[in-house]
Enzyme design. Structure first.
Site, PDB file in Angstrom:
ATOM      1  N   ASP A  53      27.389 102.714 -14.182  1.00 14.11           N
ATOM      2  CA  ASP A  53      27.325 102.778 -12.725  1.00 14.11           C
ATOM      3  C   ASP A  53      28.714 102.583 -12.129  1.00 14.11           C
ATOM      4  O   ASP A  53      29.583 101.960 -12.756  1.00 14.11           O
ATOM      5  CB  ASP A  53      26.400 101.689 -12.183  1.00 14.11           C
ATOM      6  CG  ASP A  53      24.955 101.910 -12.601  1.00 14.11           C
ATOM      7  OD1 ASP A  53      24.558 103.076 -12.774  1.00 14.11           O
ATOM      8  OD2 ASP A  53      24.226 100.918 -12.745  1.00 14.11           O
ATOM      9  N   TYR A  81      27.182  93.546 -23.060  1.00  9.81           N
ATOM     10  CA  TYR A  81      27.597  93.450 -21.664  1.00  9.81           C
ATOM     11  C   TYR A  81      27.857  91.999 -21.293  1.00  9.81           C
ATOM     12  O   TYR A  81      27.163  91.090 -21.771  1.00  9.81           O
ATOM     13  CB  TYR A  81      26.506  93.967 -20.720  1.00  9.81           C
ATOM     14  CG  TYR A  81      26.198  95.434 -20.809  1.00  9.81           C
ATOM     15  CD1 TYR A  81      26.853  96.365 -20.003  1.00  9.81           C
ATOM     16  CD2 TYR A  81      25.217  95.915 -21.673  1.00  9.81           C
ATOM     17  CE1 TYR A  81      26.546  97.714 -20.067  1.00  9.81           C
ATOM     18  CE2 TYR A  81      24.904  97.264 -21.749  1.00  9.81           C
ATOM     19  CZ  TYR A  81      25.570  98.154 -20.940  1.00  9.81           C
ATOM     20  OH  TYR A  81      25.266  99.488 -20.998  1.00  9.81           O
ATOM     21  N   ASP A  95      21.066  95.802  -7.810  1.00 14.05           N
ATOM     22  CA  ASP A  95      22.464  95.385  -7.928  1.00 14.05           C
ATOM     23  C   ASP A  95      23.039  95.193  -6.532  1.00 14.05           C
ATOM     24  O   ASP A  95      22.340  95.343  -5.520  1.00 14.05           O
ATOM     25  CB  ASP A  95      23.283  96.378  -8.758  1.00 14.05           C
ATOM     26  CG  ASP A  95      23.369  97.767  -8.146  1.00 14.05           C
ATOM     27  OD1 ASP A  95      23.162  97.898  -6.919  1.00 14.05           O
ATOM     28  OD2 ASP A  95      23.653  98.726  -8.879  1.00 14.05           O
ATOM     29  N   ARG A 206      20.412  95.707 -15.054  1.00 15.26           N
ATOM     30  CA  ARG A 206      19.953  95.462 -13.685  1.00 15.26           C
ATOM     31  C   ARG A 206      18.488  95.058 -13.651  1.00 15.26           C
ATOM     32  O   ARG A 206      18.075  94.202 -12.864  1.00 15.26           O
ATOM     33  CB  ARG A 206      20.140  96.713 -12.832  1.00 15.26           C
ATOM     34  CG  ARG A 206      21.565  96.973 -12.412  1.00 15.26           C
ATOM     35  CD  ARG A 206      21.658  98.250 -11.600  1.00 15.26           C
ATOM     36  NE  ARG A 206      21.375  99.437 -12.411  1.00 15.26           N
ATOM     37  CZ  ARG A 206      21.085 100.617 -11.901  1.00 15.26           C
ATOM     38  NH1 ARG A 206      21.003 100.780 -10.584  1.00 15.26           N
ATOM     39  NH2 ARG A 206      20.878 101.653 -12.683  1.00 15.26           N
TER      40      ARG A 206
END
Length: 328
Positions: A53, A81, A95, A206
């Site tokens: 993203d 992550y 988000d 997310r």
């Protein structure tokens, strides 16, 4: 006076077939990075392995030339992550880029203790069923889910199996956040949770933030996301776009990770003899590799010849080429 026609930018020499691992900057789409890389690499044959993203940063694996044919195998690799989950506010996109959907009631955030947080994370670790975020690129009736959401339509996606093999809390920080979508804007108490996760392909971090907030009764969304690893590629081998451009300017050609090295970071490796190289060059099958997964087959000189997969044909165990990269 007529101004002179601007000259088209000089095309760079075409980069060698291979991978480039980019440390994607915040605010760029993955497509933006591909566009920049096409100019740096002097070719339009550039692809990426797994979208990030615009808000996210970190490892984005790009294939140049023939190496684009390897990307499908990188997409399916597990990923690491580092992220920050904000408890207390839920958003339309799960988000920080979305509009506020809800704010936790009085005292809800303050009641979340470490035991409750750890229990909520434990429930989201391992093999789980996850409903993807509604603004994902998943297609619904032929259209991307995010496009339907932006058009004002309601989207309901089915849960799918994913694996969260690590969900580790690094820090918990009480904070205050401004809710801008209310008039007047107001400050609300939140809790920011820094986490480190390892997930299978297709997992939405997310959605982990959303589901953790829902389980704790506070709502939740992601405020920061940095991908630190995709399969065998991590930040240690990644370069910023500025570094890549400086290197290409200094050397005249963009440097790439050669095909054989890229394959070594993605697949088990099988060393071939010259007879096997010749056979595979003609698309013929060879003796089995003895492994359940796809393997990279390298020539005696270290060239990536093909990707092989064991199978049975007419009662014999053999390795068939699923992709030949050095055809005769």
């Amino acid at each position: 006076m007529i101004s002179p026609t601007p000259q088209a930018p000089v095309r760079r020499p075409t980069a060698a077939d291979g991978f480039v691992v980019v440390d994607k900057p915040e605010g760029w789409t993955s497509h933006d990075v591909v566009g920049r890389m096409r100019r740096l690499a002097g070719t339009r044959k550039v692809g990426h392995a797994g979208t990030l993203d615009p808000m996210a940063t970190g490892v984005l694996v790009l294939g140049i030339g023939k190496a684009t044919r390897l990307l499908t195998y990188v997409v399916g690799a597990d990923k690491d992550y580092d992220a920050t989950i904000r408890l207390g506010v839920a958003t339309t996109t799960d988000d920080a880029e979305g509009q506020v959907l809800s704010v936790a009631g009085p005292g809800a955030v303050e009641r979340v203790d470490r035991a409750a947080l750890d229990a909520g994370i434990a429930d989201l670790t391992g093999d789980i069923q996850q409903v993807p975020t509604s603004v994902s690129a998943i297609k619904v009736d032929g259209k991307r889910a995010y496009a339907l959401v932006r058009a004002g339509e309601s989207v309901e996606l089915e849960a799918r199996p994913v694996t969260v093999s690590r969900f580790e809390v690094l820090a918990v920080r009480p904070a205050t956040a401004t809710v801008p979508d209310e008039l007047p804007a107001r400050d609300v108490p939140v809790v920011d949770v820094d986490v480190r996760v390892t997930v299978s392909s297709g997992t939405y971090v997310r959605a982990l933030a959303r589901d953790l907030g829902a389980a704790l009764g506070t709502g939740g969304h992601l405020t920061a996301l940095r991908r630190t690893r995709v399969g065998g590629y991590d930040l240690a081998g990644a370069r910023t776009l500025e570094q890549l451009e400086a290197q290409a300017d200094a050397d005249g050609t963009l440097a790439t990770l050669p095909m054989a090295e890229a394959a070594r970071a993605t697949f088990p490796v099988r060393e071939l003899d010259e007879d096997e190289v010749r056979a595979l060059g003609y698309g013929q099958w060879v003796t089995p590799s003895g492994r359940p997964e796809v393997v990279a087959a390298l020539s005696p000189s270290g060239t990536l010849v093909a990707l092989l997969e064991d199978t049975r044909r007419r009662g014999d165990d053999l390795a068939k080429p699923v992709l030949v990269l050095a055809a005769r």
